[in-house]
Design a protein around this motif. Structure first.
Motif, PDB file in Angstrom:
ATOM      1  N   SER A   1      43.639  39.054  36.910  1.00 52.32           N
ATOM      2  CA  SER A   1      43.979  37.645  36.691  1.00 52.32           C
ATOM      3  C   SER A   1      42.883  36.691  37.171  1.00 52.32           C
ATOM      4  O   SER A   1      42.828  35.533  36.745  1.00 52.32           O
ATOM      5  N   ALA A   2      41.994  37.147  38.033  1.00 51.16           N
ATOM      6  CA  ALA A   2      40.921  36.288  38.553  1.00 51.16           C
ATOM      7  C   ALA A   2      39.594  36.502  37.818  1.00 51.16           C
ATOM      8  O   ALA A   2      38.575  35.931  38.206  1.00 51.16           O
ATOM      9  N   PHE A   3      39.602  37.301  36.753  1.00 53.21           N
ATOM     10  CA  PHE A   3      38.364  37.620  36.033  1.00 53.21           C
ATOM     11  C   PHE A   3      37.618  36.362  35.580  1.00 53.21           C
ATOM     12  O   PHE A   3      36.425  36.232  35.805  1.00 53.21           O
ATOM     13  N   LEU A   4      38.315  35.431  34.950  1.00 56.64           N
ATOM     14  CA  LEU A   4      37.659  34.217  34.462  1.00 56.64           C
ATOM     15  C   LEU A   4      37.074  33.376  35.601  1.00 56.64           C
ATOM     16  O   LEU A   4      36.028  32.745  35.435  1.00 56.64           O
ATOM     17  N   TYR A   5      37.731  33.399  36.749  1.00 54.22           N
ATOM     18  CA  TYR A   5      37.241  32.641  37.903  1.00 54.22           C
ATOM     19  C   TYR A   5      35.945  33.233  38.469  1.00 54.22           C
ATOM     20  O   TYR A   5      35.184  32.543  39.141  1.00 54.22           O
TER      21      TYR A   5
ATOM     22  N   PRO B   1      31.484  31.141  36.949  1.00 59.19           N
ATOM     23  CA  PRO B   1      30.324  30.835  37.805  1.00 59.19           C
ATOM     24  C   PRO B   1      29.135  31.760  37.548  1.00 59.19           C
ATOM     25  O   PRO B   1      27.983  31.321  37.586  1.00 59.19           O
ATOM     26  N   ALA B   2      29.425  33.037  37.272  1.00 60.49           N
ATOM     27  CA  ALA B   2      28.339  33.977  36.979  1.00 60.49           C
ATOM     28  C   ALA B   2      27.611  33.555  35.703  1.00 60.49           C
ATOM     29  O   ALA B   2      26.374  33.601  35.638  1.00 60.49           O
ATOM     30  N   PHE B   3      28.363  33.130  34.702  1.00 64.98           N
ATOM     31  CA  PHE B   3      27.767  32.656  33.451  1.00 64.98           C
ATOM     32  C   PHE B   3      26.901  31.431  33.686  1.00 64.98           C
ATOM     33  O   PHE B   3      25.770  31.345  33.182  1.00 64.98           O
ATOM     34  N   LEU B   4      27.382  30.473  34.450  1.00 65.02           N
ATOM     35  CA  LEU B   4      26.622  29.242  34.687  1.00 65.02           C
ATOM     36  C   LEU B   4      25.310  29.518  35.419  1.00 65.02           C
ATOM     37  O   LEU B   4      24.267  28.937  35.080  1.00 65.02           O
TER      38      LEU B   4
ATOM     39  N   THR C   1      30.249  41.326  34.915  1.00 62.37           N
ATOM     40  CA  THR C   1      31.391  40.986  35.770  1.00 62.37           C
ATOM     41  C   THR C   1      32.523  41.986  35.565  1.00 62.37           C
ATOM     42  O   THR C   1      33.143  42.444  36.527  1.00 62.37           O
ATOM     43  N   PHE C   2      32.780  42.353  34.321  1.00 65.00           N
ATOM     44  CA  PHE C   2      33.830  43.337  34.021  1.00 65.00           C
ATOM     45  C   PHE C   2      33.494  44.689  34.640  1.00 65.00           C
ATOM     46  O   PHE C   2      34.352  45.328  35.260  1.00 65.00           O
ATOM     47  N   ILE C   3      32.256  45.146  34.484  1.00 68.23           N
ATOM     48  CA  ILE C   3      31.862  46.445  35.041  1.00 68.23           C
ATOM     49  C   ILE C   3      31.989  46.445  36.567  1.00 68.23           C
ATOM     50  O   ILE C   3      32.469  47.405  37.161  1.00 68.23           O
ATOM     51  N   ASN C   4      31.555  45.358  37.195  1.00 68.27           N
ATOM     52  CA  ASN C   4      31.540  45.316  38.661  1.00 68.27           C
ATOM     53  C   ASN C   4      32.904  45.076  39.286  1.00 68.27           C
ATOM     54  O   ASN C   4      33.184  45.585  40.378  1.00 68.27           O
TER      55      ASN C   4
END
Length: 85
Positions: A39-43, A47-50, A31-34
């Motif tokens: 501020s919306a990183f966790l959002y 979902p990507a983690f789940l 997610t970080f690379i893409n």
């Protein structure tokens, strides 16, 4: 009394933790690379983690025994001949 054998229970619990940790770390990195850190990183990450964990847990559960057998085939004779416990 539980009908699940201790070895099978251990495999399931191991798969639960291993898939959770790997999914958390890998989905965070990807997610970080893409998308970068904002501020919306966790959002985006949660979902990507789940989704990753929902896929990873059954895969780890079924693939781990194959990986163990491949490891034994690859290193079996070397491990038997060594003095390493």
């Amino acid at each position: 009394m539980s009908r699940i054998k201790p070895a099978r229970l251990r495999q399931l619990v191991f798969g639960f933790y291993m898939s959770g940790m790997m999914s958390l770390l890998m989905s965070g990195v990807i997610t970080f690379i893409n998308t970068g850190m904002d501020s919306a990183f966790l959002y985006r990450w949660i979902p990507a983690f789940l989704v990753a964990w929902a896929v990873a847990f059954p895969l780890v559960t079924f693939i781990a025994p194959v990986a163990v057998k491949l490891t034994e085939m690859t290193l079996g004779s070397r491990l038997k001949d060594s003095n390493v416990p």
